[in-house]
Design an enzyme around this catalytic site. Structure first.
Site, PDB file in Angstrom:
ATOM      1  N   SER A   6     -64.191 -20.388 -21.139  1.00 56.19           N
ATOM      2  CA  SER A   6     -65.585 -19.963 -21.235  1.00 56.19           C
ATOM      3  C   SER A   6     -65.690 -19.190 -22.540  1.00 56.19           C
ATOM      4  CB  SER A   6     -65.946 -19.032 -20.075  1.00 56.19           C
ATOM      5  OG  SER A   6     -67.056 -18.215 -20.460  1.00 56.19           O
ATOM      6  N   HIS A  31     -66.348 -24.733 -21.406  1.00 50.69           N
ATOM      7  CA  HIS A  31     -67.302 -24.321 -20.363  1.00 50.69           C
ATOM      8  C   HIS A  31     -68.356 -23.423 -20.996  1.00 50.69           C
ATOM      9  CE1 HIS A  31     -68.396 -23.013 -16.233  1.00 50.69           C
ATOM     10  NE2 HIS A  31     -68.422 -21.786 -16.690  1.00 50.69           N
ATOM     11  N   ASP A  33     -71.542 -21.099 -20.614  1.00 49.22           N
ATOM     12  CA  ASP A  33     -72.264 -20.282 -19.627  1.00 49.22           C
ATOM     13  C   ASP A  33     -73.673 -19.966 -20.107  1.00 49.22           C
ATOM     14  OD1 ASP A  33     -69.187 -18.728 -18.978  1.00 49.22           O
ATOM     15  OD2 ASP A  33     -70.393 -19.774 -17.486  1.00 49.22           O
ATOM     16  N   GLY A 144     -72.566 -13.362 -14.118  1.00 49.21           N
ATOM     17  CA  GLY A 144     -73.321 -12.415 -14.948  1.00 49.21           C
ATOM     18  C   GLY A 144     -72.582 -11.976 -16.183  1.00 49.21           C
ATOM     19  N   GLY A 146     -68.346 -11.922 -18.363  1.00 54.70           N
ATOM     20  CA  GLY A 146     -66.914 -12.178 -18.360  1.00 54.70           C
ATOM     21  C   GLY A 146     -66.166 -10.891 -18.079  1.00 54.70           C
ATOM     22  N   ASP A 181     -64.050 -20.368 -11.199  1.00 49.39           N
ATOM     23  CA  ASP A 181     -64.572 -19.696 -12.393  1.00 49.39           C
ATOM     24  C   ASP A 181     -64.746 -18.209 -12.127  1.00 49.39           C
ATOM     25  OD1 ASP A 181     -67.763 -20.034 -14.218  1.00 49.39           O
ATOM     26  OD2 ASP A 181     -65.918 -18.943 -14.677  1.00 49.39           O
ATOM     27  N   GLY A 182     -63.930 -17.417 -12.866  1.00 49.59           N
ATOM     28  CA  GLY A 182     -64.152 -15.973 -12.777  1.00 49.59           C
ATOM     29  C   GLY A 182     -62.879 -15.215 -12.463  1.00 49.59           C
ATOM     30  N   GLY A 203     -62.138 -17.160 -19.250  1.00 50.30           N
ATOM     31  CA  GLY A 203     -62.894 -16.568 -20.362  1.00 50.30           C
ATOM     32  C   GLY A 203     -62.054 -15.519 -21.065  1.00 50.30           C
ATOM     33  N   SER A 204     -62.140 -14.295 -20.537  1.00 46.82           N
ATOM     34  CA  SER A 204     -61.452 -13.174 -21.206  1.00 46.82           C
ATOM     35  C   SER A 204     -59.932 -13.305 -21.153  1.00 46.82           C
ATOM     36  CB  SER A 204     -61.885 -11.855 -20.557  1.00 46.82           C
ATOM     37  OG  SER A 204     -61.667 -11.921 -19.149  1.00 46.82           O
TER      38      SER A 204
HETATM   39  C1  DX5 Z   1     -69.544 -15.576 -15.340  1.00 51.97           C
HETATM   40  C2  DX5 Z   1     -69.240 -16.931 -15.978  1.00 51.97           C
HETATM   41  C3  DX5 Z   1     -67.769 -17.170 -16.117  1.00 51.97           C
HETATM   42  C4  DX5 Z   1     -67.061 -16.106 -16.963  1.00 51.97           C
HETATM   43  C5  DX5 Z   1     -65.561 -16.247 -16.879  1.00 51.97           C
HETATM   44  O1  DX5 Z   1     -70.889 -15.520 -14.957  1.00 51.97           O
HETATM   45  O2  DX5 Z   1     -69.784 -17.975 -15.227  1.00 51.97           O
HETATM   46  O3  DX5 Z   1     -67.555 -18.467 -16.699  1.00 51.97           O
HETATM   47  O4  DX5 Z   1     -67.483 -16.227 -18.300  1.00 51.97           O
HETATM   48  O5  DX5 Z   1     -64.988 -15.202 -17.642  1.00 51.97           O
HETATM   49  P1  DX5 Z   1     -63.666 -14.462 -17.111  1.00 51.97           P
HETATM   50  O6  DX5 Z   1     -62.588 -15.529 -17.084  1.00 51.97           O
HETATM   51  O7  DX5 Z   1     -63.419 -13.406 -18.132  1.00 51.97           O
HETATM   52  O8  DX5 Z   1     -63.981 -13.941 -15.740  1.00 51.97           O
HETATM   53 ZN    ZN Z   2     -69.152 -20.006 -15.841  1.00 54.15          ZN
END
Ligand code: DX5
Ligand code: ZN
Length: 226
Positions: A6, A31, A33, A144, A146, A181-182, A203-204
């Site tokens: 993400s 991905h 967002d 909401g 990352g 995801d998340g 993401g992070s």
């Molecule tokens: C949150 C997004 C996710 C998020 C994932 O609303 O849908 O895709 O960016 O980021 P991480 O992996 O840092 O939780």
């Molecule tokens: Zn997402």
């Protein structure tokens, strides 16, 4: 298990470099967002079709782009994302009126159709549509932003969909992809892979100041194969 980044926690002033770095580390699915400033609890706005069009031009036609629509009006606006070049539209079941119609519209437009559910939304809201879905996305954080903490309580929901998809495929039906995801990092990637997840959004855990995308990706894959 595949990993898709993400870009939510990326430095958007250096997004081109981030995308190049992801692709050179072997990433072939990104991905995206999309948040409209209304639907997610913290009222965040991220980006829309204009940036997605630029991303498609940057990455070329070989990289798979999904867009995770955290918006109030996906049924009215999904075509903007298809026109901007995404391959897969993932809409929140909590925010749409007629899932069957949306899935049919997406397939008619030549793209893949996905539905996503929040941590507190029951699997029964999506199971009736499973046979026509290319992907189901299970949120392991409240949408909401990352960098949030992983919610292990979604395990039962993952296993429910894993069983349902395996049965569907064994009966000659669609092999729907199962995505999470998340909060996915190197410490829990193996856990969700063992639950039967096909694709994990990271993401992070991939885009951060600790290491390069390649280093972070290696760490995650090493943890899965331990
Ligand atoms: C949150 C997004 C996710 C998020 C994932 O609303 O849908 O895709 O960016 O980021 P991480 O992996 O840092 O939780
Ligand atoms: Zn997402």
């Amino acid at each position: 298990m595949r990993i898709t980044p993400s870009i939510l926690t990326a430095d958007f002033t250096r997004l081109g470099e981030t995308l190049e770095s992801a692709i050179s580390s072997g990433i072939d699915w990104i991905h995206l967002d999309v948040m409209d400033g209304n639907w997610v609890v913290n009222r965040t706005i991220t980006f829309g079709p204009a940036l997605i069009r630029s991303i498609r031009e940057k990455v070329g036609s070989e990289v798979f782009l999904d867009c995770h629509l955290m918006v109030t009006n996906a049924e009215e606006t999904w075509k903007q994302y298809v026109d901007a070049g995404v391959d897969l539209v993932i809409a929140h079941i909590e925010a749409i009126e007629d899932p069957s119609a949306l899935i049919s519209d997406l397939h008619s437009a030549g793209v893949q159709a996905g539905l996503v559910l929040n941590p507190d939304t029951d699997a029964s809201t999506i199971l009736p549509y499973l046979s026509s879905l290319d992907l189901v996305l299970i949120m392991s954080v409240v949408p909401g932003k990352g960098g949030q903490s992983f919610m292990p309580e979604v395990e039962e929901k993952v296993r429910t969909f894993r069983l349902a998809i395996d049965e569907q495929r064994e009966n000659g039906g669609r092999n729907t992809m199962l995505m999470i995801d998340g909060g996915i990092k190197s410490h829990n990637a193996k856990l969700v892979a063992d639950w039967g997840i096909d694709i994990a959004v990271v993401g992070s855990g991939l885009i951060n100041s600790k290491g390069t995308i390649s280093e972070n990706l290696d760490e995650i894959f090493t943890s899965i194969n331990e």
